[in-house]
Design an enzyme around this catalytic site. Sequence first.
Site, mmCIF file in Angstrom:
data_model
loop_
_atom_site.group_PDB
_atom_site.id
_atom_site.type_symbol
_atom_site.label_atom_id
_atom_site.label_comp_id
_atom_site.label_asym_id
_atom_site.label_seq_id
_atom_site.Cartn_x
_atom_site.Cartn_y
_atom_site.Cartn_z
ATOM 1 N N SER A 1 0.969 -1.394 0.261
ATOM 2 C CA SER A 1 0.046 -0.427 0.088
ATOM 3 C C SER A 1 0.848 1.329 -0.148
ATOM 4 C CB SER A 1 -0.664 0.061 1.815
ATOM 5 O OG SER A 1 -0.464 -0.198 2.510
ATOM 6 N N LYS B 1 1.131 3.826 7.047
ATOM 7 C CA LYS B 1 0.587 4.854 6.428
ATOM 8 C C LYS B 1 1.188 5.853 5.985
ATOM 9 C CE LYS B 1 -2.772 1.698 5.347
ATOM 10 N NZ LYS B 1 -2.711 1.587 3.921
#
Length: 246
Positions: A50, A91
């Site tokens: 991601s 993230k």
Amino acid sequence: MSGTGQDSDGHGRLGSMLSGLAVAVGCVLFLGGFAWGAVVYRPYTVPTESMTPTVNAGDRVLAQRVDGDEVRRGDVVVFTDRQWGDMPMVKRVVGTGGDKIACCDKDGRLTVNGIPVDEPYLRGSGPASVNDFTAEVPKGQLFLLGDDRTVSLDSRVHLEDGGHGSVPRSAVQARVDAVAWPLGGMIGRPRAFAALPGGVSSAGPLRLQLGAMGVGVLLILGGAVYGPIAARSKRNRRTKAATGAR
């Protein structure tokens, strides 16, 4: 002859002292930098794709232990939140408490409080998100997105669950400063977020720690090499002196 021998012995003792001092200082710098790094940083393995291309699945990163209150927009953080699977995740912070996040503007960019943000770290050349969204970040919370917006399961997904999509600052465990393996270098602070209120985080101490360790290694090697060279030079001077005496 006597004076020459005394000068030679004096130079030899001085050389030994300097060599020993260089090794001692080098050890202090190397071990001190290593110990400092071990206290401030901890390694993590990135679990998913991601955050590609900033970090890839399986990469080992060095993350500075920080309190969630120190986190700013643009930081890549390691966090754990029960609603996100209760496991460490990596993230990027794009919004903090009070921010209004929206995507996408007419140029395909993310906006924070109406200000468009250029994100050169994103994978691909498409829009900042494949799906349009808007969100208001509650006080004490962080809005988090992956750098590969086509595959990342991030705050956008949790918006669809009916929530605000963000996580509490207390969920943050560390801020990623570098990719340690495979060697990928430092992870900088995005300039686009620097223009927003609060700015970006200051650089971590990793460069200073690595610099101290590097100088330490050079001093240790230099001191270790100087000893044999000085001894050989001393023997050569004695041999020349003896030859001249004949």
